[in-house]
Design an enzyme around this catalytic site. Structure first.
Site, PDB file in Angstrom:
ATOM      1  N   LYS A  55       0.837  -1.203   0.000  1.00  0.00           N
ATOM      2  CA  LYS A  55       0.000   0.000   0.000  1.00  0.00           C
ATOM      3  C   LYS A  55       0.872   1.254   0.000  1.00  0.00           C
ATOM      4  O   LYS A  55       0.600   2.210  -0.734  1.00  0.00           O
ATOM      5  CB  LYS A  55      -0.936  -0.016   1.215  1.00  0.00           C
ATOM      6  CG  LYS A  55      -2.079  -1.004   1.066  1.00  0.00           C
ATOM      7  CD  LYS A  55      -2.837  -1.269   2.369  1.00  0.00           C
ATOM      8  CE  LYS A  55      -3.831  -2.409   2.130  1.00  0.00           C
ATOM      9  NZ  LYS A  55      -4.555  -2.835   3.343  1.00  0.00           N
ATOM     10  N   GLN A  99      -4.861  -1.658   9.463  1.00  0.00           N
ATOM     11  CA  GLN A  99      -4.817  -2.985   8.855  1.00  0.00           C
ATOM     12  C   GLN A  99      -5.451  -4.022   9.781  1.00  0.00           C
ATOM     13  O   GLN A  99      -5.119  -4.085  10.974  1.00  0.00           O
ATOM     14  CB  GLN A  99      -3.344  -3.346   8.540  1.00  0.00           C
ATOM     15  CG  GLN A  99      -3.165  -4.655   7.810  1.00  0.00           C
ATOM     16  CD  GLN A  99      -3.743  -4.644   6.392  1.00  0.00           C
ATOM     17  OE1 GLN A  99      -3.784  -3.621   5.725  1.00  0.00           O
ATOM     18  NE2 GLN A  99      -4.205  -5.799   5.950  1.00  0.00           N
ATOM     19  N   ASP A 122     -11.428   2.826   3.966  1.00  0.00           N
ATOM     20  CA  ASP A 122     -11.772   1.400   3.893  1.00  0.00           C
ATOM     21  C   ASP A 122     -13.280   1.201   3.788  1.00  0.00           C
ATOM     22  O   ASP A 122     -13.734   0.098   3.457  1.00  0.00           O
ATOM     23  CB  ASP A 122     -11.308   0.686   5.165  1.00  0.00           C
ATOM     24  CG  ASP A 122     -10.009  -0.073   5.002  1.00  0.00           C
ATOM     25  OD1 ASP A 122      -9.744  -0.553   3.898  1.00  0.00           O
ATOM     26  OD2 ASP A 122      -9.276  -0.193   6.010  1.00  0.00           O
TER      27      ASP A 122
HETATM   28  N1  GUN Z   1      -7.254  -6.818   5.922  1.00  0.00           N
HETATM   29  C1  GUN Z   1      -7.558  -7.520   4.807  1.00  0.00           C
HETATM   30  N2  GUN Z   1      -8.124  -6.729   3.881  1.00  0.00           N
HETATM   31  C2  GUN Z   1      -8.169  -5.493   4.416  1.00  0.00           C
HETATM   32  C3  GUN Z   1      -8.627  -4.242   3.935  1.00  0.00           C
HETATM   33  O1  GUN Z   1      -9.142  -4.093   2.818  1.00  0.00           O
HETATM   34  N3  GUN Z   1      -8.474  -3.196   4.776  1.00  0.00           N
HETATM   35  C4  GUN Z   1      -7.950  -3.329   6.025  1.00  0.00           C
HETATM   36  N4  GUN Z   1      -7.858  -2.245   6.797  1.00  0.00           N
HETATM   37  N5  GUN Z   1      -7.509  -4.475   6.508  1.00  0.00           N
HETATM   38  C5  GUN Z   1      -7.617  -5.546   5.694  1.00  0.00           C
END
Ligand code: GUN
Length: 298
Positions: A55, A99, A122
């Site tokens: 990311k 995350q 998100d």
């Molecule tokens: N863990 C797995 N996929 C995601 C996501 O799209 N966002 C976040 N914050 N954590 C994740």
């Protein structure tokens, strides 16, 4: 035998990232600052470390400032909430991503609730989930938004099509179903308690598999010509002499490809879309904070 067309999420995501890069540069010209994304990782989960690194790199490539906060697994909920409060007030931060999953002892719902809904790129906050469910503009979770982009690109108008979503998670299954309803599809959400799953899936013009079970969806579940979106990323046990197992989706790719009209591969399908949409949501958040209209709908 006819083979399904590959839905190339990697190529689509690259195009999207290119458009985001141009728009981020224009934003920086006008405002004197880059859009900014704060990514918070608690603990040392190896998969999460890989995602967070990816990311951060994608942000930098698109001209989005990335602020990484890596906290130890022993971080208390109060400390994490205090960091989120700081990021909520920080004008350089347009989007906040914590995350998931969080280490045991930290309440994910409480943490999500602490993120300002206007920085919730998100789309996990109940305010944004509510906005999606009543059809108001808001942030939509990145993976299902990426899936609907791929489907519209491939099929155009989805009106009247039968869609079956396998999985009912808050992150993928539920928002995916809502996006498909919004696009006028007829939607069934199947899950672990669904009876006659294969029969239900055989009705579908569109199948979205998001269950986390390696190669569960078989060829004889698929209506000939259906579009199949595979959200799963599962690592199989390593074969003899190999250190790592193969990555596979929730769909038995080789056999389903012989029946479906179109299918996303794993890797290279939905995965690259998730990060591209995260950048898109951050760009949208930045425009909102600066009081600017996005010049095009991306
Ligand atoms: N863990 C797995 N996929 C995601 C996501 O799209 N966002 C976040 N914050 N954590 C994740």
């Amino acid at each position: 035998m006819a083979r399904a067309t590959l839905i190339d999420g990697k190529a689509f995501a690259a195009g999207l990232r290119g458009r985001i890069g141009a728009l981020a540069a224009a934003f920086a010209q006008v405002t004197g600052r880059r859009p900014g994304l704060a990514v918070v990782l608690v603990g040392e989960d190896p998969a999460s470390q890989v995602y967070v690194g990816a990311k951060a790199r994608a942000c930098e490539e698109a001209g989005i400032a990335s602020f990484e906060h890596r906290l130890s697994a022993g971080t208390s909920e109060a400390e994490l909430l205090a960091l989120i409060e700081r990021l909520n007030r920080d004008d350089a931060v347009d989007g906040i991503l914590v995350q998931m999953p969080l280490p045991g002892g930290l309440d994910e719902q409480a943490v999500i609730a602490a993120i300002s809904p206007d920085k919730d790129v998100d789309g996990f906050h109940v305010i944004n989930a509510g906005r999606l469910s009543v059809g108001q503009p808001g942030f939509v979770p990145c993976t299902p938004l990426g899936c609907i982009m791929l489907l519209k690109d491939r099929l155009g108008d989805l009106s009247g099509l039968e869609a079956v979503v396998i999985g009912r998670s808050n992150i993928v299954g539920k928002p995916m179903a809502q996006l498909l309803v919004e696009a006028n599809a007829t939607v069934t959400v199947a899950h672990s308690r669904t009876r006659n799953l294969a029969e239900v899936v055989r009705r579908a013009d569109i199948v979205v598999a998001a269950v986390g079970r390696p190669e569960m969806v078989r060829a004889d579940w698929i209506k000939p010509g259906a579009s199949v979106i595979d959200v799963g990323i599962n690592r199989l046990p390593p074969e003899e002499g190999k250190e790592k197992g193969r990555l596979v989706g929730d769909v038995a790719f080789a056999e389903v490809s012989a029946v479906a009209g179109a299918i996303t591969p794993v890797p290279g399908g939905v995965g690259p879309m998730t990060i591209a949409v995260l950048l898109r949501n951050t760009l949208v958040a930045a425009h909102g904070h600066a009081g600017l209209e996005l010049p095009e709908d991306i």
